[in-house]
Design a protein around this motif. Structure first.
Motif, PDB file in Angstrom:
ATOM      1  N   ILE A  20      41.068 -21.716 -13.580  1.00 44.59           N
ATOM      2  CA  ILE A  20      39.660 -21.488 -13.895  1.00 44.59           C
ATOM      3  C   ILE A  20      38.908 -21.305 -12.588  1.00 44.59           C
ATOM      4  O   ILE A  20      38.910 -22.181 -11.725  1.00 44.59           O
ATOM      5  CB  ILE A  20      39.061 -22.661 -14.678  1.00 44.59           C
ATOM      6  N   GLY A  21      38.280 -20.153 -12.432  1.00 43.83           N
ATOM      7  CA  GLY A  21      37.561 -19.865 -11.193  1.00 43.83           C
ATOM      8  C   GLY A  21      36.066 -20.126 -11.278  1.00 43.83           C
ATOM      9  O   GLY A  21      35.383 -20.207 -10.259  1.00 43.83           O
ATOM     10  N   GLY A  22      35.536 -20.256 -12.495  1.00 44.80           N
ATOM     11  CA  GLY A  22      34.115 -20.496 -12.683  1.00 44.80           C
ATOM     12  C   GLY A  22      33.810 -20.738 -14.147  1.00 44.80           C
ATOM     13  O   GLY A  22      34.612 -20.373 -15.022  1.00 44.80           O
ATOM     14  N   VAL A  23      32.682 -21.352 -14.419  1.00 44.43           N
ATOM     15  CA  VAL A  23      32.293 -21.681 -15.794  1.00 44.43           C
ATOM     16  C   VAL A  23      30.854 -21.246 -16.028  1.00 44.43           C
ATOM     17  O   VAL A  23      29.970 -21.490 -15.199  1.00 44.43           O
ATOM     18  CB  VAL A  23      32.434 -23.189 -16.074  1.00 44.43           C
ATOM     19  N   VAL A  24      30.628 -20.600 -17.168  1.00 47.44           N
ATOM     20  CA  VAL A  24      29.290 -20.227 -17.608  1.00 47.44           C
ATOM     21  C   VAL A  24      28.870 -21.190 -18.710  1.00 47.44           C
ATOM     22  O   VAL A  24      29.608 -21.387 -19.679  1.00 47.44           O
ATOM     23  CB  VAL A  24      29.255 -18.784 -18.151  1.00 47.44           C
ATOM     24  N   VAL A  64      33.668 -19.791 -20.657  1.00 45.86           N
ATOM     25  CA  VAL A  64      32.290 -19.732 -21.148  1.00 45.86           C
ATOM     26  C   VAL A  64      32.112 -20.745 -22.278  1.00 45.86           C
ATOM     27  O   VAL A  64      32.907 -20.768 -23.226  1.00 45.86           O
ATOM     28  CB  VAL A  64      31.933 -18.319 -21.657  1.00 45.86           C
ATOM     29  N   HIS A  65      31.094 -21.570 -22.168  1.00 44.90           N
ATOM     30  CA  HIS A  65      30.765 -22.551 -23.202  1.00 44.90           C
ATOM     31  C   HIS A  65      29.306 -22.402 -23.609  1.00 44.90           C
ATOM     32  O   HIS A  65      28.445 -22.115 -22.765  1.00 44.90           O
ATOM     33  CB  HIS A  65      30.964 -23.977 -22.695  1.00 44.90           C
ATOM     34  N   ILE A  66      29.017 -22.645 -24.871  1.00 46.00           N
ATOM     35  CA  ILE A  66      27.637 -22.751 -25.358  1.00 46.00           C
ATOM     36  C   ILE A  66      27.306 -24.237 -25.454  1.00 46.00           C
ATOM     37  O   ILE A  66      28.024 -25.002 -26.104  1.00 46.00           O
ATOM     38  CB  ILE A  66      27.471 -22.076 -26.734  1.00 46.00           C
ATOM     39  N   VAL A  67      26.248 -24.651 -24.798  1.00 48.58           N
ATOM     40  CA  VAL A  67      25.860 -26.059 -24.787  1.00 48.58           C
ATOM     41  C   VAL A  67      25.185 -26.424 -26.110  1.00 48.58           C
ATOM     42  O   VAL A  67      24.316 -25.697 -26.591  1.00 48.58           O
ATOM     43  CB  VAL A  67      24.925 -26.356 -23.609  1.00 48.58           C
ATOM     44  N   CYS A 102      27.498 -21.310 -13.572  1.00 52.05           N
ATOM     45  CA  CYS A 102      26.294 -20.506 -13.757  1.00 52.05           C
ATOM     46  C   CYS A 102      25.625 -20.942 -15.052  1.00 52.05           C
ATOM     47  O   CYS A 102      26.276 -20.970 -16.114  1.00 52.05           O
ATOM     48  CB  CYS A 102      26.638 -19.016 -13.821  1.00 52.05           C
ATOM     49  N   LEU A 103      24.353 -21.287 -14.973  1.00 50.70           N
ATOM     50  CA  LEU A 103      23.575 -21.633 -16.158  1.00 50.70           C
ATOM     51  C   LEU A 103      22.876 -20.381 -16.668  1.00 50.70           C
ATOM     52  O   LEU A 103      22.116 -19.744 -15.938  1.00 50.70           O
ATOM     53  CB  LEU A 103      22.541 -22.700 -15.819  1.00 50.70           C
TER      54      LEU A 103
END
Length: 247
Positions: A20-24, A64-67, A102-103
């Motif tokens: 995993i290189g990054g999370v949105v 990518v996750h939806i909060v 990233c938010l």
């Protein structure tokens, strides 16, 4: 019993075994005041954008996750969606380790993204039609110090009748003074939902998020907007057809 904030499953994850290189973290909108639990409809409204970002970034290690908020209300000084966004950034560290976040927020979620940018894991913020109520700003200016050192992009429809685009310009203007990596795009003739130029918004979001989190460069329009002094870089028009031939 009060609902808890949550991430749930990733909208789409990189292939098994891939790093995993990054999370949105995608932050839905909400209501100014409410004691009700989280809104399923608000989450569904941002799912198409989340899926688009996941499709574009998953092959390169993007999750990518939806909060899911504890409730749907901002509720004055409680600012619950912002607190939940900070919790989610902390949760990313527990799940994935030390990766950039990233938010990405829409409406009230845009305000939450801007507020929660101070978390150490966050390197970038994308605020779409952010809700910045004039009454709150009259009492105390919306904070911008937490945006220092982050890549920040705001996009707002010029015909937005629900969240005043001039207020997001004023915030961007203040942020630019302390953080040169701030830009703002104006979506001419579009409203709060940004439906008229949906494909351009998705392309802009994808370009910014992948450029902020992955070893990619921004498209020329985004790079130019970040580099331009105000007011030019804060009133950058989002061109019709953006994304069809970015470079």
């Amino acid at each position: 019993m009060e609902a808890k904030a949550g991430l749930g499953r990733a909208v789409a994850s990189p292939a098994a075994g891939s790093a995993i290189g990054g999370v949105v973290l995608v932050l839905p909108t909400g209501r100014p005041v409410s004691g009700r639990g989280p809104s399923r409809l608000a989450g569904l409204a941002v799912r198409p954008l989340a899926r688009s970002l996941a499709r574009a970034g998953a092959p390169e290690g993007l999750a990518v996750h939806i909060v899911r908020y504890r409730g749907r209300g901002w509720n004055g000084t409680e600012a619950r969606p912002a607190a939940d966004a900070e919790w989610a950034a902390e949760e990313v560290g527990r799940r994935y380790g030390d990766v950039p976040v990233c938010l990405v927020g829409y409406g009230m979620g845009g305000r939450a993204a801007l507020r929660a940018a101070g978390h150490s894991a966050v390197n970038s913020v994308l605020a779409l039609a952010p809700w910045l109520p004039e009454d709150d700003i009259a009492r105390a200016p919306e904070p911008v110090k937490q945006l220092t050192g982050r890549q920040v992009l705001i996009a707002h429809g010029t015909n937005d009748a629900r969240t005043d685009p001039e207020l997001s310009y004023r915030l961007a203007e203040r942020a630019k003074k302390i953080n040169r990596d701030t830009c703002r795009f104006e979506v001419h003739s579009d409203g709060h939902a940004l439906r008229q130029h949906h494909s351009e918004i998705v392309a802009l979001a994808t370009d910014f998020v992948l450029g902020a989190l992955l070893p990619r460069s921004y498209s020329r329009p985004v790079a130019d907007a970040l580099a331009a002094p105000p007011p030019l870089g804060l009133r950058m028009p989002l061109a019709a057809g953006f994304g069809r031939s970015l470079r």
